[in-house]
Design a protein around this motif. Structure first.
Motif, PDB file in Angstrom:
ATOM      1  N   THR A  72      -7.849   5.891   2.696  1.00  0.00           N
ATOM      2  CA  THR A  72      -7.508   4.534   1.025  1.00  0.00           C
ATOM      3  C   THR A  72      -8.382   3.362   1.301  1.00  0.00           C
ATOM      4  N   LEU A  73      -8.749   3.041   3.162  1.00  0.00           N
ATOM      5  CA  LEU A  73      -9.939   2.173   3.384  1.00  0.00           C
ATOM      6  C   LEU A  73     -11.088   2.586   2.763  1.00  0.00           C
ATOM      7  N   GLY A  74     -11.378   3.680   3.459  1.00  0.00           N
ATOM      8  CA  GLY A  74     -12.531   4.504   2.818  1.00  0.00           C
ATOM      9  C   GLY A  74     -12.917   4.188   1.828  1.00  0.00           C
ATOM     10  N   MET A 113      -0.867  15.427   3.585  1.00  0.00           N
ATOM     11  CA  MET A 113      -1.758  14.616   4.445  1.00  0.00           C
ATOM     12  C   MET A 113      -0.633  13.610   5.035  1.00  0.00           C
ATOM     13  N   GLY A 114      -0.480  12.874   6.521  1.00  0.00           N
ATOM     14  CA  GLY A 114      -0.443  11.979   7.277  1.00  0.00           C
ATOM     15  C   GLY A 114      -0.321  10.161   6.758  1.00  0.00           C
ATOM     16  N   VAL A 115       0.498   9.577   7.381  1.00  0.00           N
ATOM     17  CA  VAL A 115       0.187   7.919   6.742  1.00  0.00           C
ATOM     18  C   VAL A 115      -1.074   7.726   6.983  1.00  0.00           C
ATOM     19  N   ILE A 116      -1.594   7.941   8.528  1.00  0.00           N
ATOM     20  CA  ILE A 116      -2.349   7.155   9.095  1.00  0.00           C
ATOM     21  C   ILE A 116      -3.563   7.783   8.848  1.00  0.00           C
ATOM     22  N   LYS A 117      -3.891   8.750   7.946  1.00  0.00           N
ATOM     23  CA  LYS A 117      -5.169   9.493   7.323  1.00  0.00           C
ATOM     24  C   LYS A 117      -4.959   8.624   5.852  1.00  0.00           C
ATOM     25  N   SER A 118      -3.851   9.227   4.736  1.00  0.00           N
ATOM     26  CA  SER A 118      -3.710   9.000   4.277  1.00  0.00           C
ATOM     27  C   SER A 118      -4.465   6.910   3.818  1.00  0.00           C
ATOM     28  N   LEU A 119      -4.538   6.125   5.141  1.00  0.00           N
ATOM     29  CA  LEU A 119      -4.439   4.728   5.539  1.00  0.00           C
ATOM     30  C   LEU A 119      -5.847   4.782   5.956  1.00  0.00           C
ATOM     31  N   GLY A 120      -6.730   5.788   6.000  1.00  0.00           N
ATOM     32  CA  GLY A 120      -7.773   5.742   6.965  1.00  0.00           C
ATOM     33  C   GLY A 120      -9.240   6.023   5.227  1.00  0.00           C
ATOM     34  N   SER A 151     -16.066   2.146   0.032  1.00  0.00           N
ATOM     35  CA  SER A 151     -16.956   2.794  -0.945  1.00  0.00           C
ATOM     36  C   SER A 151     -17.379   2.333  -1.953  1.00  0.00           C
ATOM     37  N   ARG A 152     -16.147   0.996  -2.341  1.00  0.00           N
ATOM     38  CA  ARG A 152     -16.296   0.754  -4.148  1.00  0.00           C
ATOM     39  C   ARG A 152     -16.926  -0.657  -3.748  1.00  0.00           C
ATOM     40  N   TYR A 153     -16.500  -0.872  -2.560  1.00  0.00           N
ATOM     41  CA  TYR A 153     -16.888  -2.505  -2.259  1.00  0.00           C
ATOM     42  C   TYR A 153     -18.411  -3.052  -0.867  1.00  0.00           C
ATOM     43  N   PRO A 154     -18.712  -2.090  -0.981  1.00  0.00           N
ATOM     44  CA  PRO A 154     -20.002  -1.989   0.144  1.00  0.00           C
ATOM     45  C   PRO A 154     -20.364  -3.775   0.914  1.00  0.00           C
ATOM     46  N   ARG A 155     -20.834  -4.320  -0.705  1.00  0.00           N
ATOM     47  CA  ARG A 155     -21.191  -5.443   0.008  1.00  0.00           C
ATOM     48  C   ARG A 155     -20.548  -6.437   0.026  1.00  0.00           C
ATOM     49  N   SER A 156     -19.255  -6.304  -0.915  1.00  0.00           N
ATOM     50  CA  SER A 156     -17.467  -7.622  -0.257  1.00  0.00           C
ATOM     51  C   SER A 156     -17.530  -7.077   0.970  1.00  0.00           C
ATOM     52  N   VAL A 157     -17.756  -5.626   1.541  1.00  0.00           N
ATOM     53  CA  VAL A 157     -16.852  -5.425   2.963  1.00  0.00           C
ATOM     54  C   VAL A 157     -18.342  -6.170   3.721  1.00  0.00           C
ATOM     55  N   GLY A 158     -19.239  -5.700   3.308  1.00  0.00           N
ATOM     56  CA  GLY A 158     -20.159  -6.168   4.211  1.00  0.00           C
ATOM     57  C   GLY A 158     -20.699  -8.037   4.499  1.00  0.00           C
ATOM     58  N   LEU A 159     -20.405  -8.528   3.119  1.00  0.00           N
ATOM     59  CA  LEU A 159     -19.912 -10.110   3.423  1.00  0.00           C
ATOM     60  C   LEU A 159     -18.675 -11.102   4.295  1.00  0.00           C
ATOM     61  N   LEU A 160     -18.172  -9.745   4.645  1.00  0.00           N
ATOM     62  CA  LEU A 160     -16.516 -10.222   4.741  1.00  0.00           C
ATOM     63  C   LEU A 160     -17.065 -10.354   6.914  1.00  0.00           C
ATOM     64  N   ILE A 161     -17.142  -8.691   6.379  1.00  0.00           N
ATOM     65  CA  ILE A 161     -17.630  -8.278   7.797  1.00  0.00           C
ATOM     66  C   ILE A 161     -18.526  -9.885   8.875  1.00  0.00           C
ATOM     67  N   ALA A 162     -19.636  -9.416   7.738  1.00  0.00           N
ATOM     68  CA  ALA A 162     -20.779 -10.933   8.679  1.00  0.00           C
ATOM     69  C   ALA A 162     -20.003 -12.272   8.249  1.00  0.00           C
ATOM     70  N   ALA A 163     -18.742 -12.688   7.803  1.00  0.00           N
ATOM     71  CA  ALA A 163     -18.332 -14.230   7.387  1.00  0.00           C
ATOM     72  C   ALA A 163     -17.754 -14.094   8.572  1.00  0.00           C
ATOM     73  N   MET A 164     -16.872 -12.827   9.179  1.00  0.00           N
ATOM     74  CA  MET A 164     -15.493 -12.483  10.133  1.00  0.00           C
ATOM     75  C   MET A 164     -16.618 -12.867  11.733  1.00  0.00           C
ATOM     76  N   ALA A 165     -17.239 -12.146  11.692  1.00  0.00           N
ATOM     77  CA  ALA A 165     -18.828 -11.753  12.601  1.00  0.00           C
ATOM     78  C   ALA A 165     -19.121 -13.773  13.193  1.00  0.00           C
ATOM     79  N   TRP A 222       1.202  -1.433   0.201  1.00  0.00           N
ATOM     80  CA  TRP A 222       0.020  -0.233   0.322  1.00  0.00           C
ATOM     81  C   TRP A 222       0.769   1.016  -0.424  1.00  0.00           C
ATOM     82  N   ASN A 223       1.834   1.458   0.823  1.00  0.00           N
ATOM     83  CA  ASN A 223       2.970   2.681   0.924  1.00  0.00           C
ATOM     84  C   ASN A 223       3.702   2.403   0.238  1.00  0.00           C
ATOM     85  N   SER A 224       4.179   1.401  -1.150  1.00  0.00           N
ATOM     86  CA  SER A 224       4.563   1.552  -1.800  1.00  0.00           C
ATOM     87  C   SER A 224       3.765   2.741  -3.555  1.00  0.00           C
TER      88      SER A 224
END
Lengths: 213, 111
Positions: free
Chosen positions: A175-177, A166-173, A181-195, A27-29
């Motif tokens: 990227t995650l955001g 923009m610092g590294v932490i903010k930038s990472l945030g 927002s790009r893959y809301p369904r996949s993230v939702g499914l992943l969280i549900a599976a993990m839960a 991610w950093n590179s």
């Protein structure tokens, strides 16, 4: 009891850390590569705008003397041929910024003004007498410099906001955001599976903890 | 909707205002392609994508000329015409600016 899918807890933690570490390195590179690509395009846009200013200055300096017998509309056509490629290339590069970076491209209105107003000003300049031409020239260059400075300022400000400040932490945030927002369904499914896995495993985990007592 | 893709249906590199500048000038584009399409269809889409150096003269004569010389009203054109360029949105703005300017000039003349 004290294992997860056949691996000890320590081993699982180690592998997770290795994977997370590699994800961070990649991610950093990417972040650094994206920043330098954005910088390169910003510089190219500014270079094109500077080229446009130089070309207009050259045109204004030569036009009254160089084409005494030519119809003004033909001179304008000649000016268009010389200037349009700079405007189009700058706009094209500016639009590219959106694809490769977080920088908001220059507004189409800026480029449409360059195409529209400056050609109109040049028409006035061609129609003006030699005595007034210096004044017209000054007006055109002032207005052009204003537009170009506003454009360069916008690009530099956007670059500073999205990359320099923009610092590294903010930038990472961010990227995650973006990812969420790009893959809301996949993230939702992943969280549900993990839960679900977490709920299933928690009973074993409690038992595993109690085995130390 | 009828679509005119300029680089395919007209010429890959249109240039100039009048026929003495080029046979693929704005005036010829307007009279030979754009006006017949506007008369025959309710909605015409002019796709400018594919060429990046449309001059103001070409745009003014092609689009501004619709109001100035062909007798269309600005409102009518607004209803019937769609203009686009995938990479350079300023060209679309330029075309509409020329149309507005032509409408203003025509209104001023008729006063």
């Amino acid at each position: 009891m004290n294992d997860f899918f056949g691996l000890g807890v320590g081993q699982v933690g180690t592998w997770l850390l290795v994977i997370l570490g590699w994800l961070l390195v990649v991610w950093n590179s990417n972040r650094i590569a994206g920043r330098s690509e954005a910088r390169k395009i910003c510089d190219q846009v500014i270079a094109q705008l500077n080229g446009l200013r130089d070309e207009i200055s050259k045109f204004l300096n030569e036009s009254h003397d160089a084409y005494p017998q030519t119809l003004p509309e033909d001179v304008i056509l000649y000016a268009e041929s010389r200037l349009t490629s700079y405007i189009s290339f700058a706009e094209f590069l500016s639009q590219q910024l959106r694809a490769v970076s977080y920088i908001e491209p220059l507004s189409p209105t800026i480029f449409s003004r360059l195409r529209e107003d400056f050609m109109h000003d040049l028409e006035l300049f061609m129609a003006s007498s030699r005595a007034d031409s210096l004044l017209q020239k000054a007006k055109i260059l002032n207005s052009l410099n204003d537009t170009l400075l506003i454009s360069a300022e916008h690009i530099e400000k956007e670059y500073k906001t999205h990359y320099t400040d923009m610092g590294v932490i903010k930038s990472l945030g961010r990227t995650l955001g973006d990812f969420i927002s790009r893959y809301p369904r996949s993230v939702g499914l992943l969280i549900a599976a993990m839960a679900l896995i977490g709920a299933y495993r928690s009973s074993y985990f409690v038992l595993w903890c109690s085995s130390f007592q | 909707m009828h679509t005119i893709t300029v680089v395919k249906d007209w010429f890959p590199a249109p240039f100039g205002r009048y026929p003495r500048h080029s046979p693929y000038c704005g005036q010829n584009f307007r009279t030979q392609l754009l006006v017949p399409a506007l008369n025959a269809h309710d909605l015409v889409h002019v796709n400018l994508t594919g060429y990046n150096r449309y001059g103001r003269s070409f745009m003014d004569e092609s689009f501004g000329g619709l109001v100035r010389d062909e007798g269309f009203s600005f409102e009518e054109i607004k209803r019937k015409l769609k203009i686009s360029h995938d990479l350079l949105p300023s060209l679309e703005e330029l075309a509409w600016d020329r149309l507005k300017k032509a409408a203003e000039d025509t209104a001023n003349k008729s006063r």
